[in-house]
Design a protein around this motif. Structure first.
Motif, short mmCIF file in Angstrom:
data_model
loop_
_atom_site.label_atom_id
_atom_site.label_comp_id
_atom_site.label_asym_id
_atom_site.label_seq_id
_atom_site.Cartn_x
_atom_site.Cartn_y
_atom_site.Cartn_z
N GLN A 32 0.83 -1.21 0.00
CA GLN A 32 0.00 0.00 0.00
C GLN A 32 0.86 1.26 0.00
O GLN A 32 0.52 2.24 -0.65
CB GLN A 32 -0.93 0.00 1.21
CG GLN A 32 -2.07 -0.98 1.09
CD GLN A 32 -2.93 -1.01 2.34
OE1 GLN A 32 -2.41 -1.01 3.45
NE2 GLN A 32 -4.24 -1.02 2.15
N ILE A 33 1.97 1.24 0.72
CA ILE A 33 2.86 2.40 0.74
C ILE A 33 3.46 2.63 -0.65
O ILE A 33 3.52 3.76 -1.13
CB ILE A 33 3.96 2.22 1.80
CG1 ILE A 33 3.34 2.27 3.20
CG2 ILE A 33 5.05 3.27 1.66
CD1 ILE A 33 4.27 1.91 4.32
N LEU A 34 3.88 1.56 -1.31
CA LEU A 34 4.38 1.69 -2.68
C LEU A 34 3.30 2.17 -3.62
O LEU A 34 3.56 2.98 -4.52
CB LEU A 34 4.96 0.35 -3.16
CG LEU A 34 6.27 -0.07 -2.52
CD1 LEU A 34 6.66 -1.47 -2.97
CD2 LEU A 34 7.37 0.91 -2.81
N MET A 35 2.06 1.70 -3.42
CA MET A 35 0.95 2.17 -4.25
C MET A 35 0.71 3.66 -4.02
O MET A 35 0.43 4.40 -4.97
CB MET A 35 -0.33 1.39 -3.95
CG MET A 35 -1.43 1.72 -4.93
SD MET A 35 -3.07 1.02 -4.65
CE MET A 35 -2.81 -0.56 -3.98
N VAL A 36 0.83 4.12 -2.78
CA VAL A 36 0.68 5.55 -2.48
C VAL A 36 1.71 6.36 -3.26
O VAL A 36 1.39 7.37 -3.89
CB VAL A 36 0.83 5.81 -0.96
CG1 VAL A 36 1.00 7.29 -0.68
CG2 VAL A 36 -0.36 5.28 -0.21
N ILE A 37 2.95 5.90 -3.24
CA ILE A 37 4.02 6.63 -3.92
C ILE A 37 3.80 6.66 -5.43
O ILE A 37 3.87 7.71 -6.07
CB ILE A 37 5.39 6.01 -3.57
CG1 ILE A 37 5.69 6.25 -2.09
CG2 ILE A 37 6.49 6.59 -4.45
CD1 ILE A 37 6.88 5.49 -1.56
N ILE A 38 3.48 5.52 -6.02
CA ILE A 38 3.31 5.43 -7.48
C ILE A 38 2.08 6.21 -7.94
O ILE A 38 2.15 7.02 -8.87
CB ILE A 38 3.24 3.96 -7.92
CG1 ILE A 38 4.61 3.29 -7.71
CG2 ILE A 38 2.82 3.85 -9.39
CD1 ILE A 38 4.59 1.79 -7.85
N ILE A 39 0.94 5.97 -7.29
CA ILE A 39 -0.29 6.64 -7.72
C ILE A 39 -0.21 8.14 -7.45
O ILE A 39 -0.70 8.95 -8.24
CB ILE A 39 -1.52 6.00 -7.06
CG1 ILE A 39 -1.70 4.58 -7.61
CG2 ILE A 39 -2.77 6.81 -7.34
CD1 ILE A 39 -2.83 3.81 -6.99
N SER A 40 0.42 8.55 -6.34
CA SER A 40 0.58 9.98 -6.07
C SER A 40 1.41 10.66 -7.15
O SER A 40 1.10 11.78 -7.57
CB SER A 40 1.25 10.20 -4.71
OG SER A 40 0.43 9.79 -3.68
#
Length: 112
Positions: free
Chosen positions: A26-34
């Motif tokens: 989820q943290i990686l998804m936050v970084i990529i999607i942000s």
């Protein structure tokens, strides 16, 4: 373009308020999607509120805190706009100077 650290902070802020532990995925998804959303975010006032709500929905986080975030977003948005416009002007000037379209002499001339 809204700074990435603000977008990431909101998501982590909402997770912390509700006591949710984000996984590494989820943290990686936050970084990529942000990163993607900050590039594609509309340049209109309040556009970050819409992208923030969409993003919270994508992560499955509660959207209850979007109200308080939207309330203070106007103040945050003014600083984002200032930095965004300043960066756009500087980028335009650097490209124009590199292409020999603008030399800076016009800037130094008096208007009288």
């Amino acid at each position: 373009m809204e700074p990435l650290y603000i977008k990431r902070y909101w998501r982590f802020f909402v997770a912390e308020i509700y006591g949710l532990q984000l996984t590494i995925d989820q943290i990686l998804m936050v970084i990529i999607i942000s990163t993607i959303m900050s590039i594609a975010a509309p340049g209109i006032p309040g556009g970050g509120i819409v992208t923030g709500a969409i993003f919270l929905n994508l992560l499955g986080l509660p959207m209850d805190l979007m109200g308080p975030i939207a309330g203070m977003y106007r103040l945050i948005d003014m600083s984002h706009t200032t930095v965004n416009v300043s960066g756009d002007v500087l980028g335009t000037m650097l490209v124009a100077k590199n292409e020999n379209i603008w030399t800076g002499e016009d800037f130094n001339k008096t208007l009288v």
